[in-house]
Scaffold this motif. Structure first.
Motif, mmCIF file in Angstrom:
data_model
loop_
_atom_site.group_PDB
_atom_site.id
_atom_site.type_symbol
_atom_site.label_atom_id
_atom_site.label_comp_id
_atom_site.label_asym_id
_atom_site.label_seq_id
_atom_site.Cartn_x
_atom_site.Cartn_y
_atom_site.Cartn_z
ATOM 1 N N PRO A 58 4.777 -3.835 -8.582
ATOM 2 C CA PRO A 58 3.592 -4.545 -8.084
ATOM 3 C C PRO A 58 3.550 -4.503 -6.554
ATOM 4 O O PRO A 58 4.568 -4.265 -5.912
ATOM 5 C CB PRO A 58 3.800 -5.977 -8.594
ATOM 6 N N ALA A 59 2.408 -4.685 -6.012
ATOM 7 C CA ALA A 59 2.162 -4.701 -4.555
ATOM 8 C C ALA A 59 2.223 -3.302 -3.958
ATOM 9 O O ALA A 59 1.207 -2.789 -3.510
ATOM 10 C CB ALA A 59 3.080 -5.664 -3.820
ATOM 11 N N LYS A 60 3.387 -2.658 -3.943
ATOM 12 C CA LYS A 60 3.506 -1.312 -3.364
ATOM 13 C C LYS A 60 4.397 -0.476 -4.280
ATOM 14 O O LYS A 60 5.534 -0.827 -4.529
ATOM 15 C CB LYS A 60 4.098 -1.413 -1.957
ATOM 16 N N THR A 61 3.857 0.639 -4.769
ATOM 17 C CA THR A 61 4.615 1.508 -5.661
ATOM 18 C C THR A 61 5.645 2.327 -4.866
ATOM 19 O O THR A 61 5.578 2.395 -3.639
ATOM 20 C CB THR A 61 3.683 2.496 -6.396
ATOM 21 N N GLY A 62 6.552 2.954 -5.591
ATOM 22 C CA GLY A 62 7.523 3.824 -4.933
ATOM 23 C C GLY A 62 6.850 4.973 -4.197
ATOM 24 O O GLY A 62 7.282 5.371 -3.114
ATOM 25 N N ILE A 63 5.781 5.498 -4.758
ATOM 26 C CA ILE A 63 5.045 6.594 -4.116
ATOM 27 C C ILE A 63 4.383 6.093 -2.831
ATOM 28 O O ILE A 63 4.441 6.751 -1.790
ATOM 29 C CB ILE A 63 3.998 7.195 -5.086
ATOM 30 N N GLU A 64 3.781 4.910 -2.896
ATOM 31 C CA GLU A 64 3.158 4.330 -1.692
ATOM 32 C C GLU A 64 4.216 4.032 -0.621
ATOM 33 O O GLU A 64 3.967 4.252 0.565
ATOM 34 C CB GLU A 64 2.404 3.050 -2.059
ATOM 35 N N LEU A 65 5.377 3.561 -1.037
ATOM 36 C CA LEU A 65 6.460 3.306 -0.091
ATOM 37 C C LEU A 65 6.882 4.599 0.596
ATOM 38 O O LEU A 65 7.011 4.646 1.824
ATOM 39 C CB LEU A 65 7.664 2.682 -0.811
ATOM 40 N N TYR A 66 7.060 5.658 -0.168
ATOM 41 C CA TYR A 66 7.458 6.944 0.401
ATOM 42 C C TYR A 66 6.416 7.417 1.421
ATOM 43 O O TYR A 66 6.760 7.806 2.531
ATOM 44 C CB TYR A 66 7.659 7.979 -0.703
ATOM 45 N N ARG A 67 5.150 7.371 1.043
ATOM 46 C CA ARG A 67 4.078 7.810 1.958
ATOM 47 C C ARG A 67 4.023 6.938 3.210
ATOM 48 O O ARG A 67 3.796 7.439 4.310
ATOM 49 C CB ARG A 67 2.734 7.808 1.236
ATOM 50 N N HIS A 68 4.237 5.639 3.043
ATOM 51 C CA HIS A 68 4.257 4.724 4.192
ATOM 52 C C HIS A 68 5.361 5.134 5.170
ATOM 53 O O HIS A 68 5.135 5.179 6.383
ATOM 54 C CB HIS A 68 4.468 3.286 3.711
ATOM 55 N N LEU A 69 6.540 5.415 4.652
ATOM 56 C CA LEU A 69 7.664 5.817 5.510
ATOM 57 C C LEU A 69 7.378 7.131 6.225
ATOM 58 O O LEU A 69 7.649 7.275 7.411
ATOM 59 C CB LEU A 69 8.954 5.907 4.687
ATOM 60 N N VAL A 70 6.821 8.099 5.505
ATOM 61 C CA VAL A 70 6.483 9.386 6.112
ATOM 62 C C VAL A 70 5.438 9.186 7.216
ATOM 63 O O VAL A 70 5.594 9.703 8.329
ATOM 64 C CB VAL A 70 5.978 10.387 5.043
ATOM 65 N N ASP A 71 4.392 8.430 6.916
ATOM 66 C CA ASP A 71 3.330 8.182 7.904
ATOM 67 C C ASP A 71 3.855 7.452 9.139
ATOM 68 O O ASP A 71 3.340 7.634 10.239
ATOM 69 C CB ASP A 71 2.185 7.383 7.281
ATOM 70 N N ALA A 72 4.894 6.617 8.947
ATOM 71 C CA ALA A 72 5.478 5.867 10.059
ATOM 72 C C ALA A 72 6.530 6.685 10.811
ATOM 73 O O ALA A 72 7.141 6.197 11.755
ATOM 74 C CB ALA A 72 6.104 4.578 9.534
ATOM 75 N N GLY A 73 6.747 7.934 10.387
ATOM 76 C CA GLY A 73 7.732 8.783 11.041
ATOM 77 C C GLY A 73 9.168 8.431 10.677
ATOM 78 O O GLY A 73 10.097 8.750 11.403
ATOM 79 N N ARG A 74 9.351 7.767 9.539
ATOM 80 C CA ARG A 74 10.680 7.342 9.096
ATOM 81 C C ARG A 74 10.984 7.917 7.715
ATOM 82 O O ARG A 74 11.470 7.186 6.840
ATOM 83 C CB ARG A 74 10.763 5.823 9.030
ATOM 84 N N ALA A 75 10.704 9.172 7.496
ATOM 85 C CA ALA A 75 10.939 9.779 6.192
ATOM 86 C C ALA A 75 12.416 9.661 5.811
ATOM 87 O O ALA A 75 13.290 10.002 6.592
ATOM 88 C CB ALA A 75 10.510 11.238 6.202
ATOM 89 N N ILE A 76 12.666 9.138 4.630
ATOM 90 C CA ILE A 76 14.013 8.999 4.081
ATOM 91 C C ILE A 76 14.043 9.828 2.804
ATOM 92 O O ILE A 76 13.124 9.713 1.985
ATOM 93 C CB ILE A 76 14.320 7.520 3.748
ATOM 94 N N PRO A 77 15.060 10.671 2.609
ATOM 95 C CA PRO A 77 15.144 11.407 1.342
ATOM 96 C C PRO A 77 15.035 10.422 0.171
ATOM 97 O O PRO A 77 15.784 9.446 0.104
ATOM 98 C CB PRO A 77 16.513 12.076 1.402
ATOM 99 N N THR A 78 14.077 10.690 -0.714
ATOM 100 C CA THR A 78 13.719 9.718 -1.750
ATOM 101 C C THR A 78 13.802 10.315 -3.144
ATOM 102 O O THR A 78 13.347 11.430 -3.387
ATOM 103 C CB THR A 78 12.297 9.175 -1.497
ATOM 104 N N ILE A 79 14.365 9.510 -4.050
ATOM 105 C CA ILE A 79 14.402 9.810 -5.478
ATOM 106 C C ILE A 79 13.551 8.742 -6.148
ATOM 107 O O ILE A 79 13.789 7.549 -5.972
ATOM 108 C CB ILE A 79 15.850 9.753 -6.022
ATOM 109 N N LEU A 80 12.533 9.173 -6.878
ATOM 110 C CA LEU A 80 11.681 8.231 -7.597
ATOM 111 C C LEU A 80 12.121 8.167 -9.057
ATOM 112 O O LEU A 80 12.489 9.189 -9.646
ATOM 113 C CB LEU A 80 10.213 8.657 -7.520
#
Length: 123
Positions: A58-80
């Motif tokens: 709820p609120a923010k999905t794992g996909i939305e979290l990943y995109r948020h991090l990428v857009d913020a310049g903080r891409a973290i290797p992610t496993i969904l």
């Protein structure tokens, strides 16, 4: 040598805690968060070497979290991970740079390969 931090984000307390214990048994430092917003507010965000996040939260999905991090310049290797796999989401996530998209219950051997890929992606 400092252990690598794996952050687990899942709204399912049982899955979140079992995944945290599994990461520790594999010799990683692991922290668990109940939501994407809890993780984003944590000082551990900058220390996280790999992220394991549930797709359906709820609120923010794992996909939305990943995109948020990428857009913020903080891409973290992610496993969904997800109990409700969807080919459209899987293909889009992998094309966006997510390391792995796994179905729950997670196959431990495949997860280990995904962790290796995630943690060596920047080398």
């Amino acid at each position: 040598m400092k252990k690598l931090l794996v952050s687990v984000i899942d709204d399912d307390r049982f899955f979140r805690e079992s995944m945290r214990r599994l990461m520790r048994s594999l010799a990683y430092t692991a922290e668990a968060f109940a939501s994407a917003d809890d993780f984003l507010a944590s000082p551990l965000l900058v220390e996280t070497a790999c992220l394991i996040a549930d797709v359906n939260m709820p609120a923010k999905t794992g996909i939305e979290l990943y995109r948020h991090l990428v857009d913020a310049g903080r891409a973290i290797p992610t496993i969904l991970v997800t109990a409700y796999p969807n080919d459209v989401d899987r293909i889009r996530a992998l094309n966006d740079g997510v390391v792995c998209y796994l179905r729950k219950p997670v196959d431990e051997q495949y997860l280990k390969r995904c962790l290796h890929a995630a943690l060596t992606s920047g080398e």
